[in-house]
Design an enzyme around this catalytic site. Structure first.
Site, PDB file in Angstrom:
ATOM      1  N   SER A  23       0.818  -1.206  -0.061  1.00  0.00           N
ATOM      2  CA  SER A  23      -0.142   0.208   0.148  1.00  0.00           C
ATOM      3  C   SER A  23       0.849   1.153  -0.059  1.00  0.00           C
ATOM      4  CB  SER A  23      -1.198  -0.005   1.355  1.00  0.00           C
ATOM      5  OG  SER A  23      -0.148  -0.235   2.378  1.00  0.00           O
ATOM      6  N   ASN A 110      -2.639  -2.236  13.451  1.00  0.00           N
ATOM      7  CA  ASN A 110      -3.799  -2.146  13.478  1.00  0.00           C
ATOM      8  C   ASN A 110      -4.572  -0.993  14.183  1.00  0.00           C
ATOM      9  OD1 ASN A 110      -3.510  -4.489  12.135  1.00  0.00           O
ATOM     10  ND2 ASN A 110      -4.474  -5.598  13.823  1.00  0.00           N
ATOM     11  N   HIS A 156     -40.331  22.341 -11.965  1.00  0.00           N
ATOM     12  CA  HIS A 156     -40.580  21.672 -12.925  1.00  0.00           C
ATOM     13  C   HIS A 156     -39.897  22.003 -14.314  1.00  0.00           C
ATOM     14  CE1 HIS A 156     -43.915  19.783 -10.520  1.00  0.00           C
ATOM     15  NE2 HIS A 156     -44.026  21.275 -10.409  1.00  0.00           N
ATOM     16  N   SER A 277     -14.586  23.742 -29.629  1.00  0.00           N
ATOM     17  CA  SER A 277     -14.789  22.574 -30.175  1.00  0.00           C
ATOM     18  C   SER A 277     -13.676  22.470 -31.283  1.00  0.00           C
ATOM     19  CB  SER A 277     -16.214  22.324 -30.765  1.00  0.00           C
ATOM     20  OG  SER A 277     -16.272  21.434 -31.960  1.00  0.00           O
ATOM     21  N   LYS A 283     -18.566  27.034 -31.248  1.00  0.00           N
ATOM     22  CA  LYS A 283     -18.492  26.652 -29.819  1.00  0.00           C
ATOM     23  C   LYS A 283     -17.850  27.051 -28.703  1.00  0.00           C
ATOM     24  CE  LYS A 283     -20.876  22.571 -29.713  1.00  0.00           C
ATOM     25  NZ  LYS A 283     -21.976  22.229 -28.754  1.00  0.00           N
ATOM     26  N   GLU A 290     -19.484  20.568 -16.591  1.00  0.00           N
ATOM     27  CA  GLU A 290     -19.777  19.194 -17.091  1.00  0.00           C
ATOM     28  C   GLU A 290     -19.181  18.081 -16.298  1.00  0.00           C
ATOM     29  OE1 GLU A 290     -20.741  18.856 -21.579  1.00  0.00           O
ATOM     30  OE2 GLU A 290     -19.396  20.627 -21.166  1.00  0.00           O
TER      31      GLU A 290
HETATM   32  N1  ARG Z   1      -1.342  -1.187   5.561  1.00  0.00           N
HETATM   33  C1  ARG Z   1      -2.355  -1.564   6.458  1.00  0.00           C
HETATM   34  C2  ARG Z   1      -3.550  -0.934   6.180  1.00  0.00           C
HETATM   35  O1  ARG Z   1      -3.821  -0.154   5.315  1.00  0.00           O
HETATM   36  C3  ARG Z   1      -1.598  -1.434   7.684  1.00  0.00           C
HETATM   37  C4  ARG Z   1      -2.168  -2.088   8.804  1.00  0.00           C
HETATM   38  C5  ARG Z   1      -1.747  -3.760   8.448  1.00  0.00           C
HETATM   39  N2  ARG Z   1      -1.920  -4.676   9.636  1.00  0.00           N
HETATM   40  C6  ARG Z   1      -1.791  -6.007   9.220  1.00  0.00           C
HETATM   41  N3  ARG Z   1      -2.115  -6.528  10.566  1.00  0.00           N
HETATM   42  N4  ARG Z   1      -1.442  -6.362   8.263  1.00  0.00           N
HETATM   43  O2  ARG Z   1      -4.656  -1.443   6.632  1.00  0.00           O
END
Ligand code: ARG
Length: 454
Positions: A23, A110, A156, A277, A283, A290
């Protein structure tokens, strides 16, 4: 190489798996929040005597160094470290040595990621509020300029009653004010610190979560450790607010798109916010408006993507939760840019009062005022409504406006009509007379602008 996060010394993952699970390519956007959270955690560990004061200082200084490297653009992000947390911790350990390995005491990724994300979401939501305020200010400015400009108010999509352009613009300003209020309210729940929940069950270390929360300017701490690590309601709330902002922007854009059509001609699009355009030389297209309308669909997609991610999750942390960030980042970009675009567009857009005034004469916008004229003189409203309807039929037959009907004809409908009916049919008078609370009359407009400026 054994992975930093693996206590069991699991050997290198398949490169495709590494790519699939990483990530860091996007969660690095949260580096400031991660470092702030780690700094607070380190100070707390030292305060509680879990590490020494000196170790705490070394960690905080090391984290500052990492921050400086990232901001200078010299930090090397490594996919093999998976996410931003491991990248930062491993660099910290390179810089400060063994003591770096004490930072994660009493903490899990976590609760760490939940904290980082809450701080990030809150920071972004606060930025949206600032952008909303700018937009509201612009709308109030343009409204002040056009308190006396009248245009057909529609229901409307049909001509209904004359309104001030200010009234129309302020309608949007109040939507955006509600959006800002909603974000401020959500912020109370977003800024709850989950740190101290550890992996899911709390910890046997004598942590001080309240201290960490106070250090970070949070609003309080979690009540249940399992909820703390698995909850993403705060992100959903912010994303809902953003999706609703986009809804309001999209409606505003739709009005602008219609007004820019030459059949209306109520606005002249600023060159800087329109395009031509490649084939049709005449245009001038409202592309920005949009696209904003189009990006609203994308915003809903981000919100619903997180809803769908959450719906089947058992307690507690599951890796699915990692999917929260990309959607949020995408939505953040969409809503932040859109708010800026909208403010710019409205600042620069040219309103064309003559075209608006000309449109008032089509559609019998003063029919309600004709009925009200009779009602004030004693006729029950339902009957007056019918009489005015007959006058509209006649005007339509003659191809004229209600104000062009001869008094003889009107007196034939009701002897209550007198010469002064033509004053009542005057559009500016009709609009100015609507001084009911929140109405389109000039005093009401002034009060609305004052409310928004407060
Ligand atoms: N990259 C993880 C997330 O965004 C971080 C937490 C990962 N925790 C784990 N137990 N693998 O959630």
């Amino acid at each position: 190489m054994a992975k930093l996060s693996s206590g069991r010394g699991l050997q290198g993952t398949d490169p495709l798996v590494e790519d699939y699970t990483q990530s860091v390519s996007y969660d690095r956007a949260l580096y400031r929040q991660d470092i702030a959270g780690s700094g607070a955690h380190a100070r707390m560990l030292a305060k509680r005597g879990i590490i020494s004061e000196e170790e705490g200082e070394i960690l905080v200084r090391g984290l500052d160094e990492v921050l400086a490297e990232i901001e200078a653009g010299v930090f090397v992000w490594k996919t093999e470290h998976e996410d931003l947390h491991m990248n930062i911790e491993s660099r910290l350990t390179e810089l400060v040595g063994e003591v770096g390995k004490k930072l994660h005491t009493g903490r899990s990724r976590n609760d760490q990621v939940a904290l980082d994300f809450r701080l990030f979401v809150s920071d972004r939501a606060r930025e949206w509020t600032v952008l909303l305020q700018e937009l509201i200010g612009t709308l109030a400015d343009r409204a002040e300029e056009h308190a006396a400009t009248l245009l057909p108010g529609l229901t409307h999509m049909q001509p209904a009653q004359p309104v001030s352009l200010a009234q129309h613009l302020l309608a949007y300003a109040f939507m955006f004010r509600r959006d800002a209020e909603r974000l401020r309210d959500a912020d109370k729940r977003i800024r709850i610190s989950p740190l101290g929940a550890a992996a899911l069950a709390g910890t046997s270390y004598p942590l001080d979560p309240e201290f960490v929360a106070a250090e970070l300017g949070m609003n309080g701490i979690f009540d249940n450790s399992m909820d703390a690590v698995s909850d993403r309601d705060f992100a959903l709330e912010a994303m809902f607010c953003a999706a609703l902002i986009m809804t309001h922007l999209s409606r505003l854009c739709e009005d602008i798109i219609i007004w820019a059509n030459p059949s209306f001609g109520f606005v002249r699009l600023p060159d800087a916010y329109s395009t031509g355009s490649s084939i049709m030389p005449q245009k001038k297209n409202p592309d920005v408006a949009e696209l904003m309308r189009g990006k609203t669909g994308r915003a809903y997609g981000a919100l619903f993507s997180l809803f769908a991610t959450l719906k089947g999750l058992p307690m507690t942390y599951n890796r699915d939760l990692q999917e929260d960030k990309e959607q949020f980042l995408d939505l953040d970009r969409t809503v932040s840019l859109s708010l800026r675009m909208a403010a710019g567009l409205l600042r620069e857009i040219g309103f064309v009062p003559e075209k608006m005034h000309a449109a008032l004469s089509r559609g019998f916008l003063n029919a309600t005022d004709l009925a009200d004229y009779l009602t004030v003189r004693g006729m029950p409203f339902r009957r007056a409504h019918r009489m005015a309807g007959k006058a509209v039929d006649e005007a339509e037959k003659r191809g004229c406006g209600l104000e062009d009907l001869p008094l003889d004809f009107l007196r034939g409908l009701s002897p209550l009509f007198g010469e002064d009916v033509y004053d009542a049919l005057d559009f500016s008078r009709a609009a100015a007379a609507r001084e009911s609370p929140g109405g389109t009359g000039p005093e009401s407009i002034k009060r609305q602008i004052a409310l928004l400026r407060a």
